[in-house]
Design a protein around this motif. Structure first.
Motif, PDB file in Angstrom:
ATOM      1  N   MET A   1       0.904  -1.243  -0.038  1.00 13.87           N
ATOM      2  CA  MET A   1      -0.031  -0.056   0.092  1.00 13.87           C
ATOM      3  C   MET A   1       0.640   1.201   0.111  1.00 13.87           C
ATOM      4  O   MET A   1       1.936   1.021   0.575  1.00 13.87           O
ATOM      5  N   THR A   2       0.421   2.299  -0.520  1.00 17.78           N
ATOM      6  CA  THR A   2       1.335   3.596  -0.530  1.00 17.78           C
ATOM      7  C   THR A   2       1.299   4.231   0.632  1.00 17.78           C
ATOM      8  O   THR A   2       2.213   4.880   0.643  1.00 17.78           O
ATOM      9  N   GLU A   3       0.536   3.954   1.722  1.00 19.83           N
ATOM     10  CA  GLU A   3       1.002   4.853   3.001  1.00 19.83           C
ATOM     11  C   GLU A   3       1.250   3.719   4.011  1.00 19.83           C
ATOM     12  O   GLU A   3       0.714   3.852   5.094  1.00 19.83           O
ATOM     13  N   ILE A   4       2.397   3.145   3.867  1.00 22.70           N
ATOM     14  CA  ILE A   4       2.996   2.225   4.621  1.00 22.70           C
ATOM     15  C   ILE A   4       3.355   3.046   6.107  1.00 22.70           C
ATOM     16  O   ILE A   4       3.806   3.875   5.898  1.00 22.70           O
TER      17      ILE A   4
ATOM     18  N   PRO B   1      -5.438  -1.836 -15.194  1.00 26.37           N
ATOM     19  CA  PRO B   1      -4.746  -0.801 -14.465  1.00 26.37           C
ATOM     20  C   PRO B   1      -5.888   0.131 -13.530  1.00 26.37           C
ATOM     21  O   PRO B   1      -5.537   0.827 -12.638  1.00 26.37           O
ATOM     22  N   CYS B   2      -7.181  -0.105 -13.728  1.00 25.73           N
ATOM     23  CA  CYS B   2      -8.251   0.636 -12.883  1.00 25.73           C
ATOM     24  C   CYS B   2      -8.635  -0.154 -11.519  1.00 25.73           C
ATOM     25  O   CYS B   2      -9.236   0.368 -10.666  1.00 25.73           O
ATOM     26  N   HIS B   3      -8.272  -1.421 -11.657  1.00 28.25           N
ATOM     27  CA  HIS B   3      -8.791  -2.360 -10.448  1.00 28.25           C
ATOM     28  C   HIS B   3      -7.997  -1.957  -9.216  1.00 28.25           C
ATOM     29  O   HIS B   3      -6.960  -1.653  -9.173  1.00 28.25           O
ATOM     30  N   VAL B   4      -8.931  -1.989  -8.002  1.00 28.69           N
ATOM     31  CA  VAL B   4      -8.398  -1.701  -6.833  1.00 28.69           C
ATOM     32  C   VAL B   4      -9.105  -2.850  -5.749  1.00 28.69           C
ATOM     33  O   VAL B   4     -10.457  -2.903  -6.114  1.00 28.69           O
ATOM     34  N   GLY B   5      -8.314  -3.547  -4.949  1.00 29.82           N
ATOM     35  CA  GLY B   5      -9.129  -4.441  -4.094  1.00 29.82           C
ATOM     36  C   GLY B   5      -8.415  -4.875  -3.035  1.00 29.82           C
ATOM     37  O   GLY B   5      -6.941  -4.886  -3.018  1.00 29.82           O
ATOM     38  N   ILE B   6      -8.930  -5.508  -1.965  1.00 30.88           N
ATOM     39  CA  ILE B   6      -8.471  -5.865  -0.732  1.00 30.88           C
ATOM     40  C   ILE B   6      -9.337  -7.234  -0.314  1.00 30.88           C
ATOM     41  O   ILE B   6     -10.431  -7.256  -0.556  1.00 30.88           O
ATOM     42  N   VAL B   7      -8.476  -8.054   0.307  1.00 32.13           N
ATOM     43  CA  VAL B   7      -8.996  -9.234   0.854  1.00 32.13           C
ATOM     44  C   VAL B   7      -9.025  -9.560   2.241  1.00 32.13           C
ATOM     45  O   VAL B   7      -7.887  -9.089   2.666  1.00 32.13           O
TER      46      VAL B   7
ATOM     47  N   VAL C   1     -12.001 -14.662   3.921  1.00 32.24           N
ATOM     48  CA  VAL C   1     -13.597 -14.359   4.636  1.00 32.24           C
ATOM     49  C   VAL C   1     -14.247 -13.157   4.133  1.00 32.24           C
ATOM     50  O   VAL C   1     -15.352 -12.864   4.784  1.00 32.24           O
ATOM     51  N   GLY C   2     -13.758 -12.418   3.282  1.00 35.06           N
ATOM     52  CA  GLY C   2     -14.128 -11.291   2.722  1.00 35.06           C
ATOM     53  C   GLY C   2     -13.430 -10.536   1.889  1.00 35.06           C
ATOM     54  O   GLY C   2     -12.184 -10.765   1.614  1.00 35.06           O
ATOM     55  N   HIS C   3     -13.837  -9.477   1.069  1.00 41.38           N
ATOM     56  CA  HIS C   3     -13.201  -8.760   0.010  1.00 41.38           C
ATOM     57  C   HIS C   3     -14.047  -7.265  -0.084  1.00 41.38           C
ATOM     58  O   HIS C   3     -15.234  -7.412   0.052  1.00 41.38           O
ATOM     59  N   VAL C   4     -13.355  -6.599  -0.684  1.00 37.81           N
ATOM     60  CA  VAL C   4     -13.857  -5.335  -1.451  1.00 37.81           C
ATOM     61  C   VAL C   4     -13.091  -5.374  -2.757  1.00 37.81           C
ATOM     62  O   VAL C   4     -11.869  -5.118  -2.685  1.00 37.81           O
ATOM     63  N   ASP C   5     -13.707  -4.722  -3.834  1.00 37.96           N
ATOM     64  CA  ASP C   5     -12.878  -4.320  -4.670  1.00 37.96           C
ATOM     65  C   ASP C   5     -13.678  -3.388  -5.597  1.00 37.96           C
ATOM     66  O   ASP C   5     -15.040  -3.346  -5.411  1.00 37.96           O
TER      67      ASP C   5
ATOM     68  N   ALA D   1      -9.182   0.312   4.111  1.00 34.18           N
ATOM     69  CA  ALA D   1      -7.866   0.001   3.417  1.00 34.18           C
ATOM     70  C   ALA D   1      -8.144   0.282   1.889  1.00 34.18           C
ATOM     71  O   ALA D   1      -7.105   0.414   1.195  1.00 34.18           O
ATOM     72  N   ILE D   2      -9.251  -0.223   1.199  1.00 32.41           N
ATOM     73  CA  ILE D   2      -9.378   0.185  -0.120  1.00 32.41           C
ATOM     74  C   ILE D   2      -9.253   1.846  -0.371  1.00 32.41           C
ATOM     75  O   ILE D   2      -8.789   2.309  -1.386  1.00 32.41           O
TER      76      ILE D   2
END
Length: 167
Positions: free
Chosen positions: A1-4, A70-76, A84-88, A119-120
């Protein structure tokens, strides 16, 4: 992630992964990648009542291509190795449009959905997004509460009508 290293709500971003404690159940969040394509395809197929493996395989190929785009963003969300879950969603100009968010029933009401959204949002902000949007069903009161709690505001209403013969 960019904000480590930056703390986002209750989640701590560290070396590209997020760790969160939820009701004493350790949940890790990480970027969704092509290794998650099968999981996402099976979830999508189940939502649509598809069990034909050839159709699931086609969904998986499309999912893999979308995730690589290039446009996809996702977190699992992971409990151990179990997803157990995701968002994209997709970055469209300066907007992140959430396409899907899901947390398994057994893991709901533990703050995981909010952590996924945080997170996303952090990932999208690092890619230039200034607005995050999502839509939900009118009877999905839990997601509406999550949105309000996280500072989202209702900006539109969607109406639909089935175009089938009404004979």
């Amino acid at each position: 992630m960019t904000e480590i290293g930056r703390t986002m709500g209750k989640a701590r971003i560290s070396r590209g992964e997020l760790s969160a404690q939820s009701n004493n159940t350790p949940i890790k969040l990480r970027r969704l990648d092509t290794s998650d394509a099968s999981y996402r395809a099976r979830y999508a197929a189940e939502c649509d009542g598809i069990s034909d493996e050839s159709k699931v395989a086609r969904i998986e190929r499309r999912m893999r291509d979308w995730i690589k785009g290039p446009c996809h963003v996702g977190i699992v969300a992971l409990a151990g190795e179990r997803r157990v879950g995701h968002v994209d969603g997709e970055i469209r100009g300066t907007r992140l449009v959430i396409e899907d968010i899901y947390v398994e029933n057994a893991y709901r009401s533990r703050g995981i959905g909010g952590r996924l959204l945080e997170a996303i949002s952090a990932e999208a902000r690092g890619r230039g997004a200034t607005v995050v949007e999502f839509d939900t069903e009118s009877d999905n009161l839990a997601m509406q509460r999550v949105g309000r709690r996280m500072g989202f505001t209702l900006t539109r209403l969607y109406y639909e009508r089935q175009l089938i013969d009404q004979a």
